[in-house]
Enzyme design. Sequence first.
Site, short mmCIF file in Angstrom:
data_model
loop_
_atom_site.label_atom_id
_atom_site.label_comp_id
_atom_site.label_asym_id
_atom_site.label_seq_id
_atom_site.Cartn_x
_atom_site.Cartn_y
_atom_site.Cartn_z
N SER A 73 44.01 26.73 100.66
CA SER A 73 43.01 27.07 99.66
C SER A 73 41.65 27.36 100.27
CB SER A 73 42.94 25.93 98.63
OG SER A 73 42.18 26.29 97.51
N ASP A 102 38.51 32.11 96.01
CA ASP A 102 38.68 31.28 97.20
C ASP A 102 39.88 31.77 97.99
OD1 ASP A 102 40.70 30.40 95.50
OD2 ASP A 102 40.53 28.31 96.10
N ASP A 154 43.01 31.08 98.43
CA ASP A 154 44.33 31.33 97.86
C ASP A 154 44.27 31.86 96.44
OD1 ASP A 154 43.55 28.93 96.63
OD2 ASP A 154 45.60 28.16 96.53
N ASP A 162 43.02 30.70 93.54
CA ASP A 162 43.17 29.92 92.30
C ASP A 162 41.83 29.48 91.72
OD1 ASP A 162 42.51 27.90 94.07
OD2 ASP A 162 44.23 26.62 93.60
#
EC number: 5.4.2.10
Length: 451
Positions: free
Chosen positions: A102, A242, A244, A246
């Site tokens: 992430s 961000d 990843d 999400d």
Amino acid sequence: MAKYFGTDGVRGVANKELTPELAFKLGRYGGYVLAHNEGEKHPKVLVGRDTRVSGEMLESALIAGLISIGAEVMRLGVISTPGVAYLTREMEADLGVMISASHNPVPDNGIKFFGSDGFKLSDDQEQEIEHLLDQDNPDLPRPVGEDIVHYSDYFEGAQKYISYLKSTVDVDLAGMKIALDGAHGSTSSLAPFLFGDLEADTVTIGCNPNGYNINQEVGSTHPESLAKVVVESECDFGLAFDGDGDRLIAIDEKGNIVDGDQIMFIIGQAMSKNQELNNNMIVSTVMSNLGFYKALENEGIQSNKTKVGDRYVVEEMRRGNYNLGGEQSGHIVLMDYNTTGDGLLTGVQLASIIKMTGKSLSQLTSQMKKYPQSLVNVRVTDKYRVEENIDVQEIMTKVEVEMNGEGRILVRPSGTEPLVRVMVEAATDEDAQRYANTIAEVVQDKMGLDN
């Protein structure tokens, strides 16, 4: 029993803590628990990753582990975490796996699993995988010969996901100039394609990943980079994702940061007016700003608070059949469309509201007054005793009386470190800092490591 899973899957420094050997075992045992023991001889598994240099190494090991248990693996390549969650459901896969850490720096990586319903694992499922990891059980199935299945590439999955996101809005974005920040991560290609297909004029930063630059001075954890671009390029607004994909943090046309609370308020207000907000309720965490709750109250919208962490938000949303929730950090869950926080989905919905209302982002956020917030961390001997410490409770009560309803106090143990976090919101920055320091001094005096 060893503890491998944290609040968001298994994470660690790639090739040191999260090794290829561990990735192989996670594929093998995770595949067994989440798919194979459902009776499927060749469970269907989707695997995606972000842009970290370690991703391909871990992907290869993970896929080997999955194939060793008999799984049929489809490799999605670079895609966002919510993209994996969506495709797992849409393609009726037995399991989805995302390789990402992430918003963490590039040395870290992680592995998280999604069930066939697109939701993250339950505690029981994680414990079952951890039990197998500790046992290192050699007796699980090992297909041989013709029972070993090829893996395949399905890079078209990203376009399928983009097409779905476009279908969630009824307007195009023609005439809008939008700055996009892909954090050199999973949305680096997805975001420009999505908003370009919706006819927006786009300006991009953080969309040139090289394996080493993910989240580096860009993305939702560094929104100041995008704020500068929005102002200099005279954009209508900016969207920062961000690593990843999400999370989403927005930037208004003046360069002001618009956080998850403000985004939730804008989307919730629109959904409520259209009678689309289930039970007229938004689920947030205890870290949401007092101004968020006061703005909701003014709109007649109810709120429900959970512990910090998007998994707790999702749990409460599922329990109460709520369809909007999220965190100040930018995890926004729109349950009508996806099962997890989705930055691209949130960005499309926000852009649609701006287009349909004809209002600027700064005008939409002006209806929510954020209270200045101060956070102080105190290193302590036993963080869990803070709630029973009489001196701490007394100073909190004293400060609450002084604030007279124009502020909020949250004192809680950190979920990951030996810290007590003291958060105060007040009418002014000076008051917030002064009250937070006053409480933190008592915590330090009565519970600090130095004492």
